[in-house]
Scaffold this active site. Sequence first.
Site, PDB file in Angstrom:
ATOM      1  N   LEU A  13       0.879  -1.228  -0.022  1.00 28.67           N
ATOM      2  CA  LEU A  13       0.046  -0.001  -0.036  1.00 28.67           C
ATOM      3  C   LEU A  13       0.834   1.308  -0.025  1.00 28.67           C
ATOM      4  CD1 LEU A  13      -3.239  -0.122   2.195  1.00 28.67           C
ATOM      5  CD2 LEU A  13      -2.834  -0.746  -0.326  1.00 28.67           C
ATOM      6  N   ALA A 131      -3.199  -4.554  -3.524  1.00 28.03           N
ATOM      7  CA  ALA A 131      -1.996  -4.438  -4.089  1.00 28.03           C
ATOM      8  C   ALA A 131      -1.103  -5.503  -3.648  1.00 28.03           C
ATOM      9  CB  ALA A 131      -1.416  -3.060  -4.100  1.00 28.03           C
ATOM     10  N   LYS A 184     -15.581  -3.699   8.434  1.00 29.79           N
ATOM     11  CA  LYS A 184     -14.654  -4.455   7.655  1.00 29.79           C
ATOM     12  C   LYS A 184     -13.965  -5.377   8.642  1.00 29.79           C
ATOM     13  CE  LYS A 184     -11.290  -4.712   4.111  1.00 29.79           C
ATOM     14  NZ  LYS A 184      -9.822  -4.347   4.648  1.00 29.79           N
ATOM     15  N   ASN A 188     -14.044  -9.448   7.926  1.00 32.95           N
ATOM     16  CA  ASN A 188     -12.578 -10.055   7.799  1.00 32.95           C
ATOM     17  C   ASN A 188     -12.715 -11.462   8.829  1.00 32.95           C
ATOM     18  OD1 ASN A 188     -10.358  -7.344   7.181  1.00 32.95           O
ATOM     19  ND2 ASN A 188     -11.499  -8.801   5.880  1.00 32.95           N
ATOM     20  N   ASN A 202     -12.008 -17.995  -0.909  1.00 29.30           N
ATOM     21  CA  ASN A 202     -13.113 -17.301  -0.111  1.00 29.30           C
ATOM     22  C   ASN A 202     -14.505 -18.181  -0.571  1.00 29.30           C
ATOM     23  OD1 ASN A 202     -11.353 -15.315   0.913  1.00 29.30           O
ATOM     24  ND2 ASN A 202     -12.135 -13.692  -0.270  1.00 29.30           N
ATOM     25  N   SER A 252      -6.656 -12.410   2.492  1.00 33.03           N
ATOM     26  CA  SER A 252      -5.392 -11.797   2.838  1.00 33.03           C
ATOM     27  C   SER A 252      -4.711 -12.640   3.811  1.00 33.03           C
ATOM     28  CB  SER A 252      -5.569 -10.462   3.146  1.00 33.03           C
ATOM     29  OG  SER A 252      -6.217 -10.182   4.344  1.00 33.03           O
TER      30      SER A 252
HETATM   31  P1  NAD Z   1       3.357  -4.749   3.592  1.00 35.32           P
HETATM   32  O1  NAD Z   1       3.934  -5.850   4.451  1.00 35.32           O
HETATM   33  O2  NAD Z   1       3.348  -4.954   2.083  1.00 35.32           O
HETATM   34  O3  NAD Z   1       4.118  -3.499   3.689  1.00 35.32           O
HETATM   35  C1  NAD Z   1       4.593  -2.989   4.902  1.00 35.32           C
HETATM   36  C2  NAD Z   1       5.715  -2.451   4.931  1.00 35.32           C
HETATM   37  O4  NAD Z   1       6.304  -1.593   6.159  1.00 35.32           O
HETATM   38  C3  NAD Z   1       7.191  -3.519   4.798  1.00 35.32           C
HETATM   39  O5  NAD Z   1       7.934  -2.973   3.365  1.00 35.32           O
HETATM   40  C4  NAD Z   1       7.982  -3.205   5.954  1.00 35.32           C
HETATM   41  O6  NAD Z   1       9.246  -3.409   5.792  1.00 35.32           O
HETATM   42  C5  NAD Z   1       7.612  -1.990   6.199  1.00 35.32           C
HETATM   43  N1  NAD Z   1       7.910  -1.510   7.694  1.00 35.32           N
HETATM   44  C6  NAD Z   1       7.880  -2.285   8.785  1.00 35.32           C
HETATM   45  N2  NAD Z   1       8.319  -1.527   9.790  1.00 35.32           N
HETATM   46  C7  NAD Z   1       9.153  -0.622   9.366  1.00 35.32           C
HETATM   47  C8  NAD Z   1       9.800   0.498  10.047  1.00 35.32           C
HETATM   48  N3  NAD Z   1      10.150   0.463  11.308  1.00 35.32           N
HETATM   49  N4  NAD Z   1      10.309   1.303   9.215  1.00 35.32           N
HETATM   50  C9  NAD Z   1      10.158   1.201   7.901  1.00 35.32           C
HETATM   51  N5  NAD Z   1       9.401   0.599   7.332  1.00 35.32           N
HETATM   52  C10 NAD Z   1       8.854  -0.533   8.011  1.00 35.32           C
HETATM   53  O7  NAD Z   1       1.915  -4.420   3.962  1.00 35.32           O
HETATM   54  P2  NAD Z   1       0.785  -3.849   3.028  1.00 35.32           P
HETATM   55  O8  NAD Z   1       0.040  -4.947   2.257  1.00 35.32           O
HETATM   56  O9  NAD Z   1       1.115  -2.845   2.489  1.00 35.32           O
HETATM   57  O10 NAD Z   1      -0.342  -3.666   4.246  1.00 35.32           O
HETATM   58  C11 NAD Z   1      -0.123  -2.368   4.966  1.00 35.32           C
HETATM   59  C12 NAD Z   1      -1.649  -2.052   5.625  1.00 35.32           C
HETATM   60  O11 NAD Z   1      -2.575  -2.049   5.039  1.00 35.32           O
HETATM   61  C13 NAD Z   1      -1.914  -3.636   6.568  1.00 35.32           C
HETATM   62  O12 NAD Z   1      -2.449  -3.211   7.880  1.00 35.32           O
HETATM   63  C14 NAD Z   1      -3.082  -4.144   5.756  1.00 35.32           C
HETATM   64  O13 NAD Z   1      -3.836  -5.004   6.240  1.00 35.32           O
HETATM   65  C15 NAD Z   1      -3.547  -3.050   5.028  1.00 35.32           C
HETATM   66  N6  NAD Z   1      -4.191  -3.287   3.600  1.00 35.32           N
HETATM   67  C16 NAD Z   1      -3.201  -3.714   2.817  1.00 35.32           C
HETATM   68  C17 NAD Z   1      -3.769  -3.959   1.362  1.00 35.32           C
HETATM   69  C18 NAD Z   1      -3.334  -4.676   0.397  1.00 35.32           C
HETATM   70  O14 NAD Z   1      -3.770  -4.784  -0.831  1.00 35.32           O
HETATM   71  N7  NAD Z   1      -2.073  -4.810   0.452  1.00 35.32           N
HETATM   72  C19 NAD Z   1      -5.310  -3.621   1.275  1.00 35.32           C
HETATM   73  C20 NAD Z   1      -6.158  -2.919   2.206  1.00 35.32           C
HETATM   74  C21 NAD Z   1      -5.473  -2.879   3.602  1.00 35.32           C
HETATM   75  O1  KPL Z   2     -10.758  -7.871   2.896  1.00 34.44           O
HETATM   76  C1  KPL Z   2     -10.860  -9.056   2.774  1.00 34.44           C
HETATM   77  C2  KPL Z   2      -9.432  -9.929   2.872  1.00 34.44           C
HETATM   78  O2  KPL Z   2      -9.003 -10.755   2.157  1.00 34.44           O
HETATM   79  O3  KPL Z   2      -8.731  -9.374   3.739  1.00 34.44           O
HETATM   80  C3  KPL Z   2     -12.036  -9.945   1.975  1.00 34.44           C
HETATM   81  C4  KPL Z   2     -11.725 -10.097   0.387  1.00 34.44           C
HETATM   82  C5  KPL Z   2     -13.253  -8.917   2.452  1.00 34.44           C
HETATM   83  C6  KPL Z   2     -12.222 -11.080   2.682  1.00 34.44           C
HETATM   84  O4  KPL Z   2     -12.476 -10.991   4.136  1.00 34.44           O
END
Ligand code: NAD
Ligand code: KPL
Length: 305
Positions: A13, A131, A184, A188, A202, A252
């Site tokens: 993200l 992503a 959400k 989840n 799912n 996820s």
């Molecule tokens: P990710 O693991 O891809 O990225 C997290 C990053 O933070 C990593 O690169 C890690 O090295 C870095 N990090 C951790 N501690 C650090 C520090 N002290 N200094 C610098 N960098 C540090 O995670 P993500 O998938 O991007 O998810 C981030 C949040 O967003 C989570 O809570 C996730 O549930 C939420 N989220 C993700 C998505 C998705 O599609 N990826 C979608 C919705 C919500």
């Molecule tokens: O947000 C999701 C996840 O995979 O984290 C969905 C698709 C809603 C399933 O809970």
Amino acid sequence: MSTTWHILGAGSLGTLWATRLARAGVPVKLILRDAARLASYQSAKGLTLVEQGVEHTYPVIGETPDSPEPIHRLLVACKAYDAESAIAQLQHRLVPDAELILLQNGLGSQDAVAAQLPQARCIFASSTEGAFRDSEWRVVFAGHGYTWLGDVRHPTAPLWLEDLHAAGIPHEWSTEILTRLWRKLALNCAINPLTVLYQCRNGGLQVHQCEVATLCAELTELLECCGQPAAAEALHSEVERVIQATAANYSSMYQDVANARRTEISYLLGYACSAAARHSLALPHLQQLQARLVDHLRARGLASD
Ligand code: NAD
Ligand code: KPL
């Protein structure tokens, strides 16, 4: 000159936001863990975003937490379990009225950060964008979605939402951000742990309808008891809809476990079970689900917190 967006966490993200902001000409800086990560990043010459098969690299400036520049706006894009410690490293650089945008899924980490920084403005976000990283410093934009942002203490929308508009980041200011985060979380909790335990997509939960329905009934009770009746409304039918709409996807949490990564269980099911305990609410199926998931994670040598 508009305020620089400091982005903490160059994961999925964080990269998705950094590249789109940079593309729109908004000033962005990426904060990397340490000098070794910064050197690796600099040799990659920037962050790459892959969108509909087309890739672009953006030379976003990188820095380490000990860079001297004060931080006015910080996008916190690490996992929920890393948020507090990652921010602690930057605390000395945050101006007293700094704004933090917290992208973490689940609940619990946002309140911990707000308590850590009582002077700062903490904006909570809930995103349905998707992503994933397919290699170092490279992210694939997998699912278009929406990001809701809100501030539980100050309902006024910040002016910098214009930056998100310019960057083409679909968003909406929400005065009901807690409702969104609770909803959400409930979705989840009803879906993700079962996909891990049954090792299925799912859609595989369609053969576990009774279990899903029982969990939804308990989650509805919890949301109502926690003062979140709007988040509880028609939860079961929404869960069934999401299961159907995302039938081919792996959740996820499933993906975290399959890739031997730590899950955010403490901020999802763990948070739900603690909230139930605080309200002396007996939710046996949710508690049993938590125990089964913890056992499953431990058996695979993964963290269960
Ligand atoms: P990710 O693991 O891809 O990225 C997290 C990053 O933070 C990593 O690169 C890690 O090295 C870095 N990090 C951790 N501690 C650090 C520090 N002290 N200094 C610098 N960098 C540090 O995670 P993500 O998938 O991007 O998810 C981030 C949040 O967003 C989570 O809570 C996730 O549930 C939420 N989220 C993700 C998505 C998705 O599609 N990826 C979608 C919705 C919500
Ligand atoms: O947000 C999701 C996840 O995979 O984290 C969905 C698709 C809603 C399933 O809970």
